[in-house]
Scaffold this motif. Structure first.
Motif, PDB file in Angstrom:
ATOM      1  N   VAL A  25      29.686  -6.439  30.996  1.00 21.91           N
ATOM      2  CA  VAL A  25      28.897  -6.955  32.114  1.00 21.91           C
ATOM      3  C   VAL A  25      28.521  -8.411  31.869  1.00 21.91           C
ATOM      4  O   VAL A  25      28.608  -9.258  32.758  1.00 21.91           O
ATOM      5  CB  VAL A  25      27.645  -6.087  32.334  1.00 21.91           C
ATOM      6  N   ILE A  28      27.534  -6.186  41.079  1.00 25.13           N
ATOM      7  CA  ILE A  28      27.002  -7.279  40.258  1.00 25.13           C
ATOM      8  C   ILE A  28      26.872  -8.544  41.090  1.00 25.13           C
ATOM      9  O   ILE A  28      25.860  -9.260  41.025  1.00 25.13           O
ATOM     10  CB  ILE A  28      27.903  -7.518  39.031  1.00 25.13           C
ATOM     11  N   MET A  40      29.505 -11.663  34.112  1.00 28.85           N
ATOM     12  CA  MET A  40      28.459 -12.489  34.731  1.00 28.85           C
ATOM     13  C   MET A  40      28.597 -13.955  34.341  1.00 28.85           C
ATOM     14  O   MET A  40      28.228 -14.836  35.122  1.00 28.85           O
ATOM     15  CB  MET A  40      27.080 -11.953  34.352  1.00 28.85           C
ATOM     16  N   VAL A  96      20.941  -6.118  34.782  1.00 28.46           N
ATOM     17  CA  VAL A  96      22.055  -5.672  35.621  1.00 28.46           C
ATOM     18  C   VAL A  96      22.719  -4.437  35.006  1.00 28.46           C
ATOM     19  O   VAL A  96      22.988  -3.444  35.688  1.00 28.46           O
ATOM     20  CB  VAL A  96      23.074  -6.816  35.799  1.00 28.46           C
ATOM     21  N   HIS A  97      22.996  -4.488  33.700  1.00 28.46           N
ATOM     22  CA  HIS A  97      23.631  -3.341  33.037  1.00 28.46           C
ATOM     23  C   HIS A  97      22.747  -2.106  33.112  1.00 28.46           C
ATOM     24  O   HIS A  97      23.230  -0.993  33.376  1.00 28.46           O
ATOM     25  CB  HIS A  97      23.935  -3.698  31.579  1.00 28.46           C
TER      26      HIS A  97
END
Length: 328
Positions: free
Chosen positions: A96, A64, A100, A79-80
């Protein structure tokens, strides 16, 4: 991330700091610190939360961080999605997202990015009961073309606090129809919110102006808002997230009410929405975490009362009259 194996490559000149940083997903300054002769051979491990228990997201934290260093404004959903597809991550999106929220400002600081440059990120806002509603149109196309109605539109008003929705279907988006739909929505909710959010539709705004300038409102919109005692909130230019609650509702109604069904009249469309409403209100909303119907009770109780008489909107047009009394 162990950096011991990169020290020989760095000291021999086979790899530069930038290449090692890209390979490890670490900041260039971090790599320099830990590859210097007096520095340790590896950065310290991330402290695990609470009694030494390691979170699932900690296993993918370096990945990440690397994505954030590559694109600081990357969305959590993206991202996930990549973690699941490319690395077999089985954790939830919420984990996530929470990680973040902590990592983004930290990495922005490492990269020398000021907080102002993160302004493109959208922070979700909440309002108190009765404070706000959002309005939007949906274009439903030719779903009644087989009965001779060429075009159908859906009007949506969503209460921002509870996400309690209203929808009705029309064949026009003109001024009179637009505010007639408002009257139906107010009757449906049993009151009037303190403000209503619009985009720059021509039934609310007289003309478009440059960002930062005062928006000239349509006189009928001003008269209607004054009669029902609510404030008009016109979104600034280039604000796609300003009325996401109602825009999301347009898609939900399309999927749950219209998809896979056939109708023969506008009355059937309205009846289908009304029949679906109890199902929607029984849902626990994913954002505020409460049953929509329970939260809607507080929303409705805080609405302003309806006036005793309705406001009838009319179309007014200016025309030139010649000396011979001929009206253009």
């Amino acid at each position: 991330m162990e950096l011991r194996r990169f020290r020989g490559l760095f000291e021999s000149g086979a790899m530069s700091l930038s290449e090692i940083a890209k390979e490890t997903g670490l900041n260039r300054r971090t790599v320099r610190k830990y590859l210097s002769s007096e520095g340790p051979v590896a950065p310290p491990r991330r402290a695990a939360p609470g009694h030494g228990r390691r979170r699932m997201v900690d296993e993918v934290a370096p990945l990440i961080d690397a994505m954030l260093r590559s694109e600081i404004l990357i969305k959590g959903a993206v991202v996930h999605e990549r973690l699941v597809a490319e690395y077999g991550f089985t954790g939830t999106y919420q984990r996530v997202k929470l990680y973040m929220q902590e990592a983004r400002p930290r990495i922005a600081g490492d990269l020398g990015i000021s907080p102002g440059e993160l302004a493109g990120l959208h922070r979700r806002f909440e309002v108190v009961p009765g404070a706000q509603a959002q309005v939007d149109w949906g274009d439903e196309g030719q779903i009644l073309a087989h009965v001779g109605i060429p075009k159908i539109y859906s009007f949506h008003m969503t209460l921002s606090y509870s996400r309690d929705p209203f929808c009705c279907f029309t064949t026009s988006q003109d001024l009179a129809t637009f505010f007639d739909c408002h009257r139906q929505a107010f009757a449906h909710f049993g009151g009037v919110p303190m403000s209503i959010v619009y985009d720059r539709t021509k039934t609310v705004v007289r003309r478009h102006v440059a960002p930062g300038e005062a928006v000239p409102l349509h006189p009928e919109a001003v008269g209607f808002a004054g009669h029902y005692d609510f404030d008009i909130d016109v979104l600034a230019a280039y604000r796609p997230t300003g009325k996401g609650r109602v825009e999301r509702q347009v898609l939900i109604v399309r999927d749950h009410v219209l998809a896979g069904r056939s109708f023969s009249s506008i009355e059937e469309l309205d009846s289908a929405f009304n029949a679906w409403m109890p199902l929607r209100r029984a849902k626990t909303h994913g954002t505020h975490g409460e049953v929509i119907g329970h939260r809607a009770i507080r929303d409705h109780m805080a609405l302003r009362p309806l006036p005793t008489t309705p406001y009838v909107v009319t179309q007014r047009h200016l025309r030139y009259v010649g000396k011979d009394c001929l009206v253009a």
